[in-house]
Enzyme design. Structure first.
Site, PDB file in Angstrom:
ATOM      1  N   GLY A 278      33.036   9.988  66.903  1.00  0.00           N
ATOM      2  CA  GLY A 278      31.860   9.271  66.762  1.00  0.00           C
ATOM      3  C   GLY A 278      30.376   9.950  67.037  1.00  0.00           C
TER       4      GLY A 278
ATOM      5  CG  LEU B 276      22.407   5.237  70.350  1.00  0.00           C
ATOM      6  CD1 LEU B 276      21.559   3.346  70.465  1.00  0.00           C
ATOM      7  CD2 LEU B 276      21.718   5.593  70.171  1.00  0.00           C
ATOM      8  CB  ALA B 277      28.446   5.488  72.949  1.00  0.00           C
TER       9      ALA B 277
ATOM     10  CG  HIS C 219      23.128 -11.459  65.390  1.00  0.00           C
ATOM     11  ND1 HIS C 219      21.563 -12.422  65.368  1.00  0.00           N
ATOM     12  CD2 HIS C 219      22.866 -10.439  66.267  1.00  0.00           C
ATOM     13  CE1 HIS C 219      20.382 -11.526  65.567  1.00  0.00           C
ATOM     14  NE2 HIS C 219      21.196 -10.728  66.488  1.00  0.00           N
TER      15      HIS C 219
ATOM     16  NE  ARG D 285      22.232 -10.553  69.560  1.00  0.00           N
ATOM     17  CZ  ARG D 285      22.566  -9.974  69.246  1.00  0.00           C
ATOM     18  NH1 ARG D 285      23.608  -9.167  69.142  1.00  0.00           N
ATOM     19  NH2 ARG D 285      21.009  -8.736  69.456  1.00  0.00           N
TER      20      ARG D 285
END
Length: 640
Positions: A47, A50-51, A278, A342
């Protein structure tokens, strides 16, 4: 599906003592690897969001040999680019009462008291470092007139702690991580360590030797070649499983194969029923759709949400006078108004639509008329212009002139592989970061916290804790022969079915089944219905699916079929987890368990635990990690 109760599970890596000192204590107690020895160790990172991107760059900067994989054609195309609204940090630049403890409190409360205190407090602490890191990398956060970084509010909080880059926050943060990663890819290409990048390559299996994660099996999506890659540790940063519902805000390529294959190799999977809805998505428009589009939660700062006061009112929105509008979030939750969390905003939208007051049946209005009158159109354009442009391109409606139409949709998944405080799974050597793990958000994620967790895990937590594992050594040579056989045989089996039904038709049916019975609202009858139908659908899939082409070249139908086969297994565990948890909390709303006014009704006596599921041939095994609260008292969430 039958299941058994196994031995309790505990997070033995988390330090004890005052919560504000636990992360420093863990970093100091962790064993280190000296720079010369790091060059001898290889770490696989799957992956590049961002992580994963931040983890790969940071580990390579430390000196490790990093072998990294993504199924996109470039690391910068990871789904993190789709995050629009912002990233939370307890900087208190607004001097409005924010603090590390308040961010900790808001996050645990927002997750309906179903997350670990230690993990969440660490996340709040690290949040301040993330902003400094990203500014140093050149991320173009919005700034005030005086030059200071600007902030705004997000759902579930009463302070302005969300840093943003207009409506492109995820993209800009990912570009920051990508440039750091690119530096290491360049070093790897020149033979000076760094990152060995494999784009258009998908993980198909985890290699476990003597009980430890020692590599992965992956397929080159262009050539079809399947190969084994070995390392001393494996890091999964593969995102969430929202696409099991077919229609979601996730990119179509996002999938659950990596974590599901790791689960079948021994990694416990935690809280799969915690899926986030969401509230601010463009409503579905027909059967032709393959995904849904998210409109940033940041729009709720200035947009007001309403529906007609009377059921069946079909007038155009600008023809409905103020007295005949119901700004229902402001009415029901006056303290937070349109910025409730949410899960609450989503259920409220469903409720008014169920009353017959929805827009075109399934939708509510998000109206900027007041904000435009108060601030001027230019100010709204400055803050949200690209989001407004995107909405107009999709709907052919100008949101400056008429209200946006929005409705809830599947977005983020709080469940994931179980990890301890070190972010290590139940398989030693397998670390899981970002949305792929379950660790920080409980039963509901607050807006702007996904980017915060991904970067905290990748830049700061994992690079400190994985050293401890590497330093303990014991890495014998591994023979990869035969490791790829199960994945190869599975693909050959898919190609051999040669049925008469498309992959997408199975995926769509599964998604509809889950949305109707395990979506925004769940009850025992619906869950039982889904639990009965999923095995039947899985059997039909393996009997009737049509996968054209071969496995020896580019074959996107084969890619999809392989992922949908995993969804058809994973979905059964998701429904089982939702059935076993006989309470409502956060995004998991059982209609049998609600307060008289329709709010979620938790059962802390019986369900204050993390559900960690083990894969076994005899059926799933449930291991419970009891949650303890030493600093925050679980209470009924109130946003009124």
């Amino acid at each position: 599906m039958n299941y058994t109760i196994g031995e309790p599970i505990a997070d033995t890596a988390a330090p004890v003592g005052p919560i504000e000192g636990r992360w420093d204590q863990r970093k100091f107690s962790a064993k280190l690897v000296n720079p010369a020895n790091r060059r001898k160790h290889r770490i696989i990172v799957v992956g590049t969001g961002l992580a994963g991107g931040s983890a790969g760059a940071t580990l390579a900067e430390q000196g490790y040999q990093v072998v990294q994989f993504c199924f996109q054609d470039s690391p910068r195309r990871a789904h993190s680019v789709a995050a629009q609204g912002g990233i939370n940090a307890a900087k208190n630049y607004r001097n409005d009462g924010d603090s590390v403890f308040r961010l900790f409190y808001d996050t645990v409360k927002g997750g309906d008291f179903r997350s670990r205190e230690s993990n969440v407090y660490r996340l709040a602490q690290i949040s301040t470092q993330i902003i400094d890191q990203c500014v140093a990398q050149g991320v173009p956060f919005a700034r005030e007139y005086g030059g200071l970084l600007d902030t705004r509010s997000f759902g579930g909080v009463q302070v302005e702690r969300t840093f943003y880059a207009r409506g492109q926050t995820g993209q800009q943060l990912l570009l920051g991580a990508y440039q750091a990663l690119s530096r290491q890819i360049d070093a790897g290409n020149s033979g000076a360590g760094g990152v060995e990048m494999h784009a258009r390559t998908e993980m198909l299996d985890l290699i476990v030797v003597d009980g430890r994660a020692r590599g992965i099996v992956a397929r080159d999506l262009v050539t079809g070649e399947i190969a084994s890659y070995l390392a001393d540790a494996v890091v999964l940063a593969t995102g969430g499983y929202g696409n099991v519902f077919y229609l979601s805000t996730n990119a179509k390529g996002s999938n659950a194969t990596a974590i599901w294959r790791a689960h079948k190799r021994g990694a416990y999977l935690a809280n799969p029923c915690y899926t986030q809805i969401h509230p601010t998505c463009i409503p579905r428009s027909g059967e032709h759709q393959s995904k849904l589009t998210l409109m940033s939660e940041s729009l709720r700062n200035d947009g007001r949400i309403w529906v007609p006061l009377t059921a069946g009112d079909a007038r155009k929105p600008n023809e409905i006078p103020e007295a005949e509008r119901d700004y229902y979030l402001e009415r029901l939750y006056p303290s937070f108004g349109n910025l409730v969390p949410r899960d609450i905003a989503s259920r409220a939208a469903k409720s008014v639509c169920d009353e017959g007051r929805g827009v075109h049946g399934e939708g509510v209005y998000l109206d900027f008329a007041d904000a435009i009158n108060r601030l001027g159109r230019s100010e709204i354009e400055s803050s949200y212009g690209n989001l407004f442009d995107m909405y107009e391109r999709i709907t052919a409606e100008d949101p400056y002139e008429v209200p946006m139409r929005i409705y809830p949709a599947i977005h983020y998944t709080m469940g994931g592989l179980w990890v301890d405080y070190d972010l290590q799974s139940t398989i030693p050597g397998l670390f899981v970061i970002g949305e792929a793990n379950f660790s920080d958000h409980g039963a509901n994620r607050l807006g702007a916290s996904a980017l915060m967790q991904g970067l905290a895990d990748g830049y700061f937590v994992l690079p400190a804790t994985i050293n401890d594992y590497i330093a303990r050594g014991g890495f014998s040579d591994v023979d990869p022969r035969g490791a790829a056989d199960p994945a190869t045989e599975r693909l050959e089996r898919l190609l051999a079915v040669n049925g008469d039904r498309t992959v997408d038709s199975f995926h769509r049916e599964l998604g509809t089944l889950l949305w109707d019975n395990c979506g925004m609202a769940r009850d025992e009858a619906g869950l039982r219905k889904a639990a009965e139908r999923i095995p039947e659908l899985r059997a039909e899939f393996w009997r009737s699916v049509l996968v054209p082409g071969t496995g020896s070249d580019l074959n996107q139908e084969l890619e999809k079929a392989n992922r949908v086969a995993d969804y058809l297994e994973f979905a059964e565990l998701l429904v089982l987890d939702a059935t076993v948890r006989e309470e409502s909390c956060g995004g998991h709303f059982r209609t049998e368990h609600q307060t008289p006014d329709g709010e979620a009704l938790r059962d802390d006596e019986h369900f204050s635990y993390v559900a960690a599921w083990e894969h076994a041939s005899s059926g799933p095994v449930l291991h419970k990690e009891q949650l303890t609260f030493d600093y925050l008292h679980p209470s009924t969430r109130s946003y009124t």
